[in-house]
Design a protein around this motif. Sequence first.
Motif, short mmCIF file in Angstrom:
data_model
loop_
_atom_site.label_atom_id
_atom_site.label_comp_id
_atom_site.label_asym_id
_atom_site.label_seq_id
_atom_site.Cartn_x
_atom_site.Cartn_y
_atom_site.Cartn_z
N ALA A 1 21.37 39.35 40.85
CA ALA A 1 22.16 40.52 41.27
C ALA A 1 23.34 40.76 40.35
CB ALA A 1 22.64 40.31 42.71
N ILE A 2 24.04 39.71 39.98
CA ILE A 2 25.19 39.86 39.09
C ILE A 2 24.75 40.37 37.72
CG2 ILE A 2 27.01 38.61 37.84
CD1 ILE A 2 27.34 36.89 40.37
N GLU A 3 23.65 39.84 37.21
CA GLU A 3 23.14 40.32 35.92
C GLU A 3 22.79 41.80 35.99
OE1 GLU A 3 19.84 37.77 34.98
OE2 GLU A 3 21.14 36.04 34.62
N ALA A 4 22.13 42.23 37.07
CA ALA A 4 21.74 43.64 37.21
C ALA A 4 22.97 44.53 37.36
CB ALA A 4 20.81 43.81 38.41
N ALA A 5 23.94 44.11 38.17
CA ALA A 5 25.15 44.90 38.35
C ALA A 5 25.93 45.00 37.03
CB ALA A 5 26.02 44.30 39.44
N SER A 6 26.06 43.89 36.34
CA SER A 6 26.78 43.88 35.07
C SER A 6 26.10 44.76 34.02
CB SER A 6 26.92 42.45 34.55
OG SER A 6 27.72 41.69 35.44
N ALA A 7 24.77 44.69 33.97
CA ALA A 7 24.02 45.51 33.01
C ALA A 7 24.21 46.99 33.29
CB ALA A 7 22.54 45.15 33.05
N ALA A 8 24.41 47.35 34.56
CA ALA A 8 24.62 48.75 34.93
C ALA A 8 26.10 49.14 34.87
CB ALA A 8 24.08 48.99 36.34
N GLY A 9 26.97 48.22 34.47
CA GLY A 9 28.39 48.52 34.37
C GLY A 9 29.08 48.58 35.73
N ARG A 10 28.52 47.89 36.70
CA ARG A 10 29.08 47.90 38.06
C ARG A 10 29.91 46.64 38.29
NH1 ARG A 10 27.24 52.51 37.38
NH2 ARG A 10 25.66 53.39 38.73
N PRO A 11 30.98 46.75 39.04
CA PRO A 11 31.81 45.57 39.32
C PRO A 11 31.20 44.71 40.42
CG PRO A 11 32.70 47.47 40.45
CD PRO A 11 31.54 47.97 39.62
N PHE A 12 31.59 43.43 40.42
CA PHE A 12 31.24 42.58 41.54
C PHE A 12 32.47 41.83 42.00
CE2 PHE A 12 30.57 39.47 38.14
CZ PHE A 12 31.00 38.27 38.71
N LEU A 13 32.46 41.49 43.29
CA LEU A 13 33.56 40.77 43.91
C LEU A 13 33.00 39.46 44.45
CD1 LEU A 13 36.51 40.74 45.06
CD2 LEU A 13 35.50 41.65 47.15
N LEU A 14 33.64 38.36 44.12
CA LEU A 14 33.24 37.05 44.60
C LEU A 14 34.13 36.65 45.77
CD1 LEU A 14 31.70 34.36 44.40
CD2 LEU A 14 33.40 33.64 42.71
N ASP A 15 33.52 36.32 46.88
CA ASP A 15 34.21 35.78 48.05
C ASP A 15 33.85 34.30 48.10
OD1 ASP A 15 35.30 35.13 50.49
OD2 ASP A 15 34.13 36.58 51.64
N PRO A 16 34.73 33.41 47.62
CA PRO A 16 34.39 31.99 47.46
C PRO A 16 34.56 31.18 48.75
CG PRO A 16 36.59 32.38 46.63
CD PRO A 16 36.05 33.72 47.09
N VAL A 17 33.77 31.51 49.74
CA VAL A 17 33.88 30.89 51.06
C VAL A 17 33.67 29.38 50.99
CG1 VAL A 17 32.87 30.84 53.38
CG2 VAL A 17 33.07 33.00 52.16
#
Length: 129
Positions: free
Chosen positions: A94-110
């Motif tokens: 998911a992170i690779e796909a979002a990054s490739a599309a120029g989309r941000p991601f947020l990590l919630d380090p529970v």
Amino acid sequence: MDALPPRGESDLSSVLVRAASDGLAAVRARRPRIHCITNTVAQAFTANALLAVGAVPSMTTAPDEIAAFAGSADGLLVNLGTLEPERRAVIHTAIEAASAAGRPFLLDPVFIDRSPARAAFARDIAALG
């Protein structure tokens, strides 16, 4: 006892309220889709919170769908609350796909303070951007 002076526009709380209100209006106008890989306990709460502010949640973790969903979303939420091996694998996809599309991601380090393996995984994800 002295009365408090009236609050002006330069008062920090007024500025914060205005910024929050403007931000909420922008989200409601745009209706972004946020793909969520989240704790199974919190999935309904997360979806309802996003809907309440005007966003559109999606939540699949199916390996054959995750890249398409994450890559076409406006943003990605990665919550480490439920972290079995299958979920670990789709998180990277998911992170690779979002990054490739120029989309941000947020990590919630529970609960990274509870498990060295979880903390190491969180560090690896954070290093991706």
